[in-house]
Design a protein around this motif. Structure first.
Motif, PDB file in Angstrom:
ATOM      1  N   LYS A 192       0.640  -1.186  -0.018  1.00 30.15           N
ATOM      2  CA  LYS A 192       0.052  -0.097   0.075  1.00 30.15           C
ATOM      3  C   LYS A 192       1.002   1.375  -0.073  1.00 30.15           C
ATOM      4  CE  LYS A 192      -3.544   2.254   2.466  1.00 30.15           C
ATOM      5  NZ  LYS A 192      -2.939   3.611   2.186  1.00 30.15           N
ATOM      6  N   ASN A 193       2.024   1.216   0.910  1.00 31.25           N
ATOM      7  CA  ASN A 193       2.993   2.331   0.624  1.00 31.25           C
ATOM      8  C   ASN A 193       3.504   2.703  -0.609  1.00 31.25           C
ATOM      9  OD1 ASN A 193       2.200   2.733   3.627  1.00 31.25           O
ATOM     10  ND2 ASN A 193       3.880   1.696   4.374  1.00 31.25           N
ATOM     11  N   TYR A 194       3.886   1.578  -1.124  1.00 29.74           N
ATOM     12  CA  TYR A 194       4.483   1.814  -2.558  1.00 29.74           C
ATOM     13  C   TYR A 194       3.490   2.178  -3.525  1.00 29.74           C
ATOM     14  CZ  TYR A 194       6.532   0.474  -6.997  1.00 29.74           C
ATOM     15  OH  TYR A 194       7.031   0.523  -8.191  1.00 29.74           O
ATOM     16  N   GLU A 195       2.197   1.634  -3.566  1.00 31.05           N
ATOM     17  CA  GLU A 195       1.295   2.043  -4.307  1.00 31.05           C
ATOM     18  C   GLU A 195       0.953   3.600  -4.245  1.00 31.05           C
ATOM     19  OE1 GLU A 195      -1.960  -0.630  -3.761  1.00 31.05           O
ATOM     20  OE2 GLU A 195      -1.083  -2.175  -5.223  1.00 31.05           O
ATOM     21  N   ASP A 196       1.103   4.009  -3.031  1.00 31.15           N
ATOM     22  CA  ASP A 196       0.604   5.476  -2.745  1.00 31.15           C
ATOM     23  C   ASP A 196       1.884   6.316  -3.134  1.00 31.15           C
ATOM     24  OD1 ASP A 196      -1.709   4.895  -1.601  1.00 31.15           O
ATOM     25  OD2 ASP A 196      -1.118   4.945   0.609  1.00 31.15           O
ATOM     26  N   ALA A 197       3.053   5.772  -3.075  1.00 31.18           N
ATOM     27  CA  ALA A 197       4.332   6.723  -3.389  1.00 31.18           C
ATOM     28  C   ALA A 197       4.261   6.691  -4.895  1.00 31.18           C
ATOM     29  CB  ALA A 197       5.187   5.951  -2.905  1.00 31.18           C
ATOM     30  N   VAL A 198       3.967   5.725  -5.663  1.00 34.53           N
ATOM     31  CA  VAL A 198       3.947   5.720  -7.262  1.00 34.53           C
ATOM     32  C   VAL A 198       2.610   6.737  -7.532  1.00 34.53           C
ATOM     33  CG1 VAL A 198       3.321   4.415  -9.176  1.00 34.53           C
ATOM     34  CG2 VAL A 198       5.136   3.633  -7.355  1.00 34.53           C
ATOM     35  N   LEU A 199       1.648   6.494  -7.180  1.00 29.93           N
ATOM     36  CA  LEU A 199       0.619   7.584  -7.443  1.00 29.93           C
ATOM     37  C   LEU A 199       1.051   9.064  -7.129  1.00 29.93           C
ATOM     38  CD1 LEU A 199      -2.542   5.376  -6.303  1.00 29.93           C
ATOM     39  CD2 LEU A 199      -1.871   5.970  -8.711  1.00 29.93           C
ATOM     40  N   GLN A 200       1.634   9.180  -5.823  1.00 28.81           N
ATOM     41  CA  GLN A 200       2.031  10.576  -5.709  1.00 28.81           C
ATOM     42  C   GLN A 200       3.067  11.229  -6.500  1.00 28.81           C
ATOM     43  OE1 GLN A 200       0.752  12.576  -3.375  1.00 28.81           O
ATOM     44  NE2 GLN A 200       2.113  14.201  -3.661  1.00 28.81           N
ATOM     45  N   LYS A 201       3.976  10.237  -6.848  1.00 29.77           N
ATOM     46  CA  LYS A 201       5.120  10.507  -7.996  1.00 29.77           C
ATOM     47  C   LYS A 201       4.515  11.098  -9.259  1.00 29.77           C
ATOM     48  CE  LYS A 201       9.527  10.091  -9.109  1.00 29.77           C
ATOM     49  NZ  LYS A 201      10.306  11.486  -9.125  1.00 29.77           N
ATOM     50  N   ARG A 202       3.584  10.343  -9.674  1.00 29.11           N
ATOM     51  CA  ARG A 202       2.869  10.474 -11.129  1.00 29.11           C
ATOM     52  C   ARG A 202       1.946  11.765 -10.772  1.00 29.11           C
ATOM     53  NH1 ARG A 202       0.408   4.578 -12.566  1.00 29.11           N
ATOM     54  NH2 ARG A 202       2.561   3.674 -13.081  1.00 29.11           N
ATOM     55  N   LEU A 203       1.493  12.029  -9.776  1.00 32.73           N
ATOM     56  CA  LEU A 203       0.590  13.545  -9.851  1.00 32.73           C
ATOM     57  C   LEU A 203       1.534  14.519  -9.635  1.00 32.73           C
ATOM     58  CD1 LEU A 203      -2.216  12.333  -7.132  1.00 32.73           C
ATOM     59  CD2 LEU A 203      -2.318  13.143  -9.540  1.00 32.73           C
ATOM     60  N   GLU A 204       2.871  14.305  -9.270  1.00 33.63           N
ATOM     61  CA  GLU A 204       3.687  15.447  -9.249  1.00 33.63           C
ATOM     62  C   GLU A 204       4.199  15.748 -10.524  1.00 33.63           C
ATOM     63  OE1 GLU A 204       6.408  14.137  -6.102  1.00 33.63           O
ATOM     64  OE2 GLU A 204       5.051  14.846  -4.521  1.00 33.63           O
ATOM     65  N   GLU A 205       4.374  14.665 -11.405  1.00 33.21           N
ATOM     66  CA  GLU A 205       4.857  15.035 -12.707  1.00 33.21           C
ATOM     67  C   GLU A 205       4.008  15.246 -13.659  1.00 33.21           C
ATOM     68  OE1 GLU A 205       6.533  10.928 -13.289  1.00 33.21           O
ATOM     69  OE2 GLU A 205       8.458  11.275 -12.212  1.00 33.21           O
ATOM     70  N   MET A 206       2.716  15.271 -13.450  1.00 34.43           N
ATOM     71  CA  MET A 206       1.686  15.624 -14.336  1.00 34.43           C
ATOM     72  C   MET A 206       1.597  17.217 -14.634  1.00 34.43           C
ATOM     73  SD  MET A 206      -1.432  13.321 -13.409  1.00 34.43           S
ATOM     74  CE  MET A 206      -2.351  13.342 -14.927  1.00 34.43           C
ATOM     75  N   THR A 207       1.316  17.641 -15.795  1.00 39.44           N
ATOM     76  CA  THR A 207       1.224  18.844 -16.195  1.00 39.44           C
ATOM     77  C   THR A 207      -0.052  19.607 -15.793  1.00 39.44           C
ATOM     78  OG1 THR A 207       0.298  18.837 -18.379  1.00 39.44           O
ATOM     79  CG2 THR A 207       2.555  18.862 -18.119  1.00 39.44           C
ATOM     80  N   PRO A 208      -0.102  20.907 -15.455  1.00 41.72           N
ATOM     81  CA  PRO A 208      -1.582  21.200 -14.992  1.00 41.72           C
ATOM     82  C   PRO A 208      -2.731  21.141 -15.923  1.00 41.72           C
ATOM     83  CG  PRO A 208       0.109  23.363 -14.661  1.00 41.72           C
ATOM     84  CD  PRO A 208       0.796  21.925 -15.410  1.00 41.72           C
ATOM     85  N   GLU A 209      -2.387  20.710 -17.199  1.00 37.84           N
ATOM     86  CA  GLU A 209      -3.522  20.476 -18.270  1.00 37.84           C
ATOM     87  C   GLU A 209      -3.777  19.211 -17.670  1.00 37.84           C
ATOM     88  OE1 GLU A 209      -0.422  21.805 -19.364  1.00 37.84           O
ATOM     89  OE2 GLU A 209      -1.046  23.891 -19.713  1.00 37.84           O
ATOM     90  N   GLU A 210      -2.708  18.309 -17.751  1.00 36.10           N
ATOM     91  CA  GLU A 210      -3.169  16.727 -17.555  1.00 36.10           C
ATOM     92  C   GLU A 210      -4.028  16.716 -16.166  1.00 36.10           C
ATOM     93  OE1 GLU A 210       0.685  14.304 -19.469  1.00 36.10           O
ATOM     94  OE2 GLU A 210       0.618  15.445 -17.682  1.00 36.10           O
ATOM     95  N   LEU A 211      -3.695  17.522 -15.257  1.00 31.20           N
ATOM     96  CA  LEU A 211      -4.202  17.439 -13.971  1.00 31.20           C
ATOM     97  C   LEU A 211      -5.819  17.991 -13.915  1.00 31.20           C
ATOM     98  CD1 LEU A 211      -1.689  18.799 -11.289  1.00 31.20           C
ATOM     99  CD2 LEU A 211      -2.467  16.588 -11.330  1.00 31.20           C
ATOM    100  N   ALA A 212      -6.005  18.860 -14.948  1.00 29.25           N
ATOM    101  CA  ALA A 212      -7.191  19.524 -15.063  1.00 29.25           C
ATOM    102  C   ALA A 212      -8.117  18.409 -15.931  1.00 29.25           C
ATOM    103  CB  ALA A 212      -7.274  20.593 -15.729  1.00 29.25           C
ATOM    104  N   GLN A 213      -7.670  17.706 -16.825  1.00 30.57           N
ATOM    105  CA  GLN A 213      -8.030  16.475 -17.621  1.00 30.57           C
ATOM    106  C   GLN A 213      -8.652  15.508 -16.732  1.00 30.57           C
ATOM    107  OE1 GLN A 213      -5.962  15.020 -20.636  1.00 30.57           O
ATOM    108  NE2 GLN A 213      -7.597  13.529 -21.242  1.00 30.57           N
ATOM    109  N   LEU A 214      -7.621  15.238 -15.632  1.00 30.35           N
ATOM    110  CA  LEU A 214      -7.763  14.114 -14.784  1.00 30.35           C
ATOM    111  C   LEU A 214      -8.994  14.337 -13.882  1.00 30.35           C
ATOM    112  CD1 LEU A 214      -7.060  11.197 -13.573  1.00 30.35           C
ATOM    113  CD2 LEU A 214      -5.489  12.243 -12.161  1.00 30.35           C
TER     114      LEU A 214
END
Length: 77
Positions: A45-67
Motif C-alpha cells: 500500500k505504501n509503495y502504491e501510494d508513493a507511485v501515485l503521488q510521484k505520478r501526480l507530481e509529474e503531471m502538467t497542469p493541463e493533465e491534472l485538469a483533464q484528470l
C-alpha cells in the motif's frame, strides 16, 4: 521442576504454556491476515501510494485538469 512441581506436572504445565502461547500467536496472526494489517500488505500500500503521488507530481497542469474532469464525470455516473 524449579518452582516445586514434580517432573510429570512440570512437563504438563510447560506444554500447556507452550501450546497456549502458540494459540495466542495464531489468533493474532489470523486477525492481522483478516484485517490486512500484514507487513507485506502495508508495504504494498505504501509503495502504491508513493507511485501515485510521484505520478501526480509529474503531471502538467493541463493533465491534472483533464484528470479532475474525468473524476467528476465518474462521480456523476
Amino acid at each position: 521442576q524449579g518452582i516445586g512441581f514434580d517432573s510429570a506436572d512440570a512437563g504438563i504445565w510447560s506444554q500447556a504454556v507452550l501450546v497456549g502461547g502458540l494459540v495466542i500467536w495464531l489468533l493474532t496472526y489470523l486477525f492481522r491476515v483478516g484485517t490486512h494489517k500484514m507487513t507485506y500488505n502495508q508495504q504494498l500500500k505504501n509503495y502504491e501510494d508513493a507511485v501515485l503521488q510521484k505520478r501526480l507530481e509529474e503531471m502538467t497542469p493541463e493533465e491534472l485538469a483533464q484528470l479532475q474532469a474525468e473524476v467528476e464525470e465518474e462521480k456523476k455516473s
